[in-house]
Motif scaffolding. Structure first.
Motif, PDB file in Angstrom:
ATOM      1  N   LYS A 459      73.179  56.216  58.987  1.00 47.28           N
ATOM      2  CA  LYS A 459      72.173  55.178  58.713  1.00 47.28           C
ATOM      3  C   LYS A 459      72.845  53.963  58.067  1.00 47.28           C
ATOM      4  O   LYS A 459      72.663  53.698  56.869  1.00 47.28           O
ATOM      5  N   PRO A 460      73.633  53.233  58.821  1.00 47.83           N
ATOM      6  CA  PRO A 460      74.374  52.106  58.214  1.00 47.83           C
ATOM      7  C   PRO A 460      73.469  51.014  57.661  1.00 47.83           C
ATOM      8  O   PRO A 460      73.844  50.295  56.733  1.00 47.83           O
ATOM      9  N   ASP A 461      72.263  50.872  58.222  1.00 41.02           N
ATOM     10  CA  ASP A 461      71.359  49.820  57.744  1.00 41.02           C
ATOM     11  C   ASP A 461      70.801  50.112  56.360  1.00 41.02           C
ATOM     12  O   ASP A 461      70.332  49.185  55.672  1.00 41.02           O
ATOM     13  N   LEU A 462      70.881  51.369  55.912  1.00 44.12           N
ATOM     14  CA  LEU A 462      70.374  51.737  54.586  1.00 44.12           C
ATOM     15  C   LEU A 462      71.461  51.720  53.515  1.00 44.12           C
ATOM     16  O   LEU A 462      71.155  51.883  52.333  1.00 44.12           O
ATOM     17  N   LEU A 463      72.707  51.543  53.942  1.00 46.66           N
ATOM     18  CA  LEU A 463      73.821  51.612  52.998  1.00 46.66           C
ATOM     19  C   LEU A 463      74.171  50.222  52.476  1.00 46.66           C
ATOM     20  O   LEU A 463      74.282  49.266  53.267  1.00 46.66           O
ATOM     21  N   PRO A 464      74.386  50.084  51.166  1.00 48.66           N
ATOM     22  CA  PRO A 464      74.797  48.784  50.609  1.00 48.66           C
ATOM     23  C   PRO A 464      76.171  48.350  51.078  1.00 48.66           C
ATOM     24  O   PRO A 464      76.477  47.153  51.073  1.00 48.66           O
ATOM     25  N   LYS A 465      77.024  49.308  51.464  1.00 47.62           N
ATOM     26  CA  LYS A 465      78.380  48.998  51.896  1.00 47.62           C
ATOM     27  C   LYS A 465      78.669  49.698  53.216  1.00 47.62           C
ATOM     28  O   LYS A 465      78.044  50.708  53.542  1.00 47.62           O
ATOM     29  N   SER A 466      79.630  49.176  53.939  1.00 49.98           N
ATOM     30  CA  SER A 466      80.063  49.819  55.175  1.00 49.98           C
ATOM     31  C   SER A 466      80.921  51.027  54.833  1.00 49.98           C
ATOM     32  O   SER A 466      81.955  50.913  54.174  1.00 49.98           O
ATOM     33  N   ALA A 467      80.485  52.205  55.254  1.00 49.67           N
ATOM     34  CA  ALA A 467      81.150  53.450  54.876  1.00 49.67           C
ATOM     35  C   ALA A 467      82.529  53.565  55.522  1.00 49.67           C
ATOM     36  O   ALA A 467      82.711  53.210  56.688  1.00 49.67           O
ATOM     37  N   HIS A 468      83.497  54.044  54.745  1.00 44.62           N
ATOM     38  CA  HIS A 468      84.840  54.290  55.254  1.00 44.62           C
ATOM     39  C   HIS A 468      85.516  55.311  54.341  1.00 44.62           C
ATOM     40  O   HIS A 468      85.051  55.602  53.244  1.00 44.62           O
ATOM     41  N   GLU A 469      86.626  55.851  54.790  1.00 41.67           N
ATOM     42  CA  GLU A 469      87.341  56.856  54.015  1.00 41.67           C
ATOM     43  C   GLU A 469      87.933  56.248  52.743  1.00 41.67           C
ATOM     44  O   GLU A 469      88.292  55.072  52.697  1.00 41.67           O
ATOM     45  N   ALA A 470      87.985  57.071  51.721  1.00 40.16           N
ATOM     46  CA  ALA A 470      88.505  56.616  50.432  1.00 40.16           C
ATOM     47  C   ALA A 470      90.016  56.453  50.500  1.00 40.16           C
ATOM     48  O   ALA A 470      90.688  57.058  51.349  1.00 40.16           O
ATOM     49  N   PRO A 471      90.588  55.633  49.609  1.00 44.75           N
ATOM     50  CA  PRO A 471      92.053  55.511  49.576  1.00 44.75           C
ATOM     51  C   PRO A 471      92.693  56.842  49.203  1.00 44.75           C
ATOM     52  O   PRO A 471      92.081  57.704  48.552  1.00 44.75           O
ATOM     53  N   ALA A 472      93.938  56.995  49.595  1.00 42.13           N
ATOM     54  CA  ALA A 472      94.631  58.269  49.406  1.00 42.13           C
ATOM     55  C   ALA A 472      94.688  58.672  47.939  1.00 42.13           C
ATOM     56  O   ALA A 472      94.555  59.854  47.599  1.00 42.13           O
ATOM     57  N   GLY A 473      94.889  57.711  47.056  1.00 43.49           N
ATOM     58  CA  GLY A 473      94.991  58.037  45.646  1.00 43.49           C
ATOM     59  C   GLY A 473      93.746  58.692  45.094  1.00 43.49           C
ATOM     60  O   GLY A 473      93.812  59.575  44.229  1.00 43.49           O
TER      61      GLY A 473
END
Length: 805
Positions: A459-473
């Motif tokens: 549901k990208p329209d409900l998310l405040p940010k564009s979802a993506h994988e977290a940094p490795a750290g």
């Protein structure tokens, strides 16, 4: 000695954090803080061989020897396991926070100071053998957690959650202190080790049950047991690294540690067994049931933490039951203590990783609302894998460590059916059924957390940010915890031999003489179908069905009215207390110093005269007193006349002069009774007082006695007469009955030989009461500085007004 000093290593490092945070612009402060828990973890790892063989390490630093209070570092199997969790998980949390907290936006200096303060507090709790030191560190955990939970203090919910957690846990801490005092009265020592050695004698004492209940109140409030769990969900307003550290691996487990540490003392009581077990099972069910209701990821984890803490608490209660069963080492009760410690380690690993996952989802999508999430598996595959490992372990499925400890938990609950203390054996069956139902809901909320977040429709329209994988750290710490969860399943007995068994031997010394005697072998498959395995299959089937039907029955939670919740009861209590205290304060805080003096004098009269009546302390003897002649009688008459004149004077000048006359008469009495130092002091005070009155004469209020009500003047007279009577009776009684010889002879004998002075008054002020005199001078100096500041402030304001004109 070194181990005691190392308890304070984190808080000592915290002293340098503000300097580093302000000086190191391009480097995250967390990299320097990380060295503290890592080095401590390596240090405590060095105790593993010694503790595995049944040895202990004791370091002691005397604190208040006259009261038997010392700072102790007592490292046995139980305290070592907790120390490793505190430093090991602490290191991973600091590493995670380096990538989670933006150094440009966050107040990192404050955060790491609070975190290191908390680390010292927790290490002190689990290693203190002295109960007073334990209490001091215990309250420090409450204070530091208050600061951490309220880290984002500009948010109302953060401040509310911090205050709520502190109110409840500090209340429990005070109750626990009362229990410690009772234990001291029973055993004559603050040492937990010494109290364990005299446990049979303590069990016969009339105060034993009271101490038991008070200690449990401290444990239940800190470990969020029913009904005190309400602070934990609100504490989720803290930053995610705080939640992962305090509310999964350390602070909430302090109560579990307290129960485990005091089990050898209180296990002889059937009340301890059933109270700890029943509250634990009730908390397990309550937390698991309401976890499915939550829509916030951290809210789900908060209630799941409450549930898991209840599970461990119930096992600790069952482990104490072994004290009451003949041949306990041959029964299933031996599994309860092992399961409690084993699951405690498992829970720290999988719940720490899940909290970090919740933080990653929030960090990378901008929300933790599960209704807005879904379909993140393809976008965040590594995070999904970690979440899946932690959730399935929490659900008790193989091949994860949670499956093994859950099987042992069911074994421990089955053993309750064999127990028949003061409760019927059927009560154990009831607890078993409730625990099984709670395990079903545990399965449901575990699936609910992971699959509603990462599977289904995105549901990208409900998310405040564009979802993506977290940094490795940010993934390193939860990934390591996930690997630990998997490793425990495949090598459970390695963890059991080196960490769990030494801790179990400390919890159940009435069963085991050393860790080698803990004959529990953990295996995923025992070669045959066991009742525990059948119960697990039932949990999985029921859990899958209810999870599949979740949309059809989840609305049932709305049946529970909000005004009947424990949170509403807490809120109403706090509002009632606040409004009630405000009304009470306004009823007597009228801004008049005269009224406040009346309250104080009335209270003093009631307390002192009441005590003298109760203790029958009245006595009058004129033996050895100085004779009273015509001069003394004349001066007293003048003194009375001056006081009366002050009271009835209609002009301010008359009242001031009469008051000065009364003071000078008192000075003359001091001269007659050969107290020149007092006379000189009195003369100086009266002279200065009269001068100050005259200087401020113009600004003094007018004497308007005709407007005052008659009853108010009568009240003043009663209070004045009461104070006079009290002082007269107190002086005569004190002079007439001396329990000890006068100290004046000591001064006469030592003023010259010991202090090297000739004037006894000067020597007393300078030497014998040197600190008292120093503090009096300091108070006068502070007052003078304050007066000077007010005068300068007033002059500066006048100057500003003249400039404006």
């Amino acid at each position: 000695m070194i181990s005691v000093l190392l308890l304070f290593a984190p808080v000592a490092a915290a002293l340098f954090v503000p300097f580093l945070a302000s000086r190191l612009r391009g480097i995250h402060t967390g990299w320097f803080v990380l060295a503290v828990p890592v080095l401590l973890f390596i240090y405590y790892m060095g105790f593993l061989p010694q503790v595995k063989d049944g040895g202990v390490h004791i370091g002691e630093l005397s604190w208040i020897p006259s009261y038997g209070i010392s700072l102790t570092s007592y490292i046995d199997g139980l305290s070592l396991m907790f120390s490793l969790l505190i430093t090991g998980i602490g290191a991973l949390v600091v590493l995670y926070s380096i990538f989670y907290l933006d150094k440009a936006k966050e107040r990192l200096g404050n955060f790491y100071v609070y975190l290191l303060m908390f680390m010292t507090a927790m290490l002190g709790v689990v290693q203190s053998d002295n109960m007073i030191a334990l209490y001091g560190f215990w309250e420090l955990t409450s204070i530091s957690s208050f600061l951490l939970i309220g880290y984002w203090y500009t948010r109302d919910r953060s401040r509310f959650g911090a205050l709520k957690s502190m109110m409840i846990t500090v209340f429990g801490g005070l109750m626990m202190l009362g229990g410690f005092v009772l234990l001291y009265l029973m055993g004559g020592t603050f040492s937990v080790r010494e109290l364990v050695s005299m446990a049979p004698e303590l069990a016969e004492h009339s105060l034993f049950t009271w101490a038991l209940v008070l200690v449990l109140l401290g444990a239940f409030t800190k470990s969020a047991q029913f009904p005190f769990y309400i602070w934990l969900p609100d504490a989720m307003e803290a930053p995610t690294p705080v939640s992962a550290y305090l509310h999964s691996a350390t602070m909430v487990k302090a109560g579990l540690y307290l129960v485990a540490r005091f089990t050898p003392i209180f296990a002889a009581s059937e009340i301890w067994v059933w109270l700890v077990t029943s509250v634990g099972v009730l908390t397990l069910f309550w937390g698991s049931f309401f976890a499915v209701k939550q829509t916030d990821l951290k809210g789900i984890l908060a209630f799941s933490t409450v549930s898991q803490l209840g599970l461990i608490m119930s096992l600790l209660g069952a482990s104490a039951a072994a004290f009451h069963v003949e041949g306990a080492a041959e029964t299933m009760f031996k599994y309860a203590g092992f399961a409690a410690i084993f699951h405690l380690v498992n829970h720290a690993a999988f719940k720490g990783s899940l909290f970090m996952v919740a933080g990653i989802v929030d960090h990378e999508t901008g929300t933790r609302d599960i209704r807005k999430l879904g379909g993140l598996m393809a976008l965040m595959p590594v995070t999904f894998t970690i979440a899946l490992i932690g959730s399935l372990s929490m659900a008790g499925l193989p091949p994860f460590g949670g499956f093994l400890s859950k099987e042992l938990f069911l074994t421990g609950m089955l053993s309750l059916g064999e127990l028949d203390l003061f409760a019927p054996a059927s009560w154990g069956t009831v607890l078993l059924v409730v625990a099984w139902i709670a395990s079903v809901f545990t399965f449901i909320y575990s699936f609910y957390f992971v699959f509603r977040t990462f599977t289904g429709k995105h549901k990208p329209d409900l998310l405040p940010k564009s979802a993506h994988e977290a940094p490795a750290g940010m993934l390193i710490s939860p990934a390591l915890l996930g690997l630990i969860v998997v490793a425990i399943f495949f090598v459970p007995n390695f963890v059991g031999d080196w960490i769990v068994k030494p801790a179990v031997a400390a919890v159940q010394p009435f069963m085991y003489g050393s860790p080698a005697d803990v004959d529990v072998h953990v295996a995923a498959w025992h070669g045959h179908i066991t009742p525990e395995l059948m119960m697990t299959i039932g949990i999985v089937i029921a859990g899958l069905v209810l999870y599949w039907l979740l949309p059809k029955w989840q609305g049932a939670y709305r049946i529970f009215p909000e005004y009947l919740t424990l949170n509403r009861l807490y809120d109403s209590t706090m509002i009632f207390a606040e409004t009630g205290m405000n009304r009470l304060s306004r009823s007597y805080m009228n801004g008049l110093i005269r009224s406040y003096l009346i309250y104080m004098f009335a209270g003093i009269v009631i307390i002192v005269l009441g005590s003298m009546v109760v203790k029958d302390a009245f006595a009058v003897s004129f033996e050895g007193t100085a004779p009273i002649g015509p001069i003394e009688i004349g001066l007293l008459a003048v003194l009375v006349a001056s006081v009366v004149t002050t009271l009835i004077a209609r002009k301010r000048l008359t009242a001031i002069l009469a008051l000065g006359a009364a003071g000078y008469v008192v000075a003359l009495l001091f001269v007659i009774f050969k107290a020149p130092d007092l006379a000189l002091t009195q003369l100086v005070i009266e002279t200065v007082s009269v001068a100050l009155y005259l200087l401020a004469f113009y600004h003094l209020p007018k004497l308007s006695r005709h407007d005052e009500k008659r009853k108010f003047r009568v009240g003043n007279a009663i209070i004045a007469a009461g104070v006079g009577l009290m002082m007269a009776l107190l002086a005569m009684s004190a002079s007439s009955q001396k329990a000890l010889p006068s100290i004046s002879q000591f001064y006469k004998d030592t003023v010259y030989s010991e202090a090297g002075g000739g004037n006894i008054v000067n020597v007393i002020l300078v030497d014998y009461r040197g600190f008292d005199t120093l503090f009096e001078i300091a108070v006068l100096s502070i007052a003078a500085i304050g007066i000077l500041g007010m005068i300068k402030l007033r002059l500066s304001r006048k100057g500003d007004q003249h400039e404006k004109q």
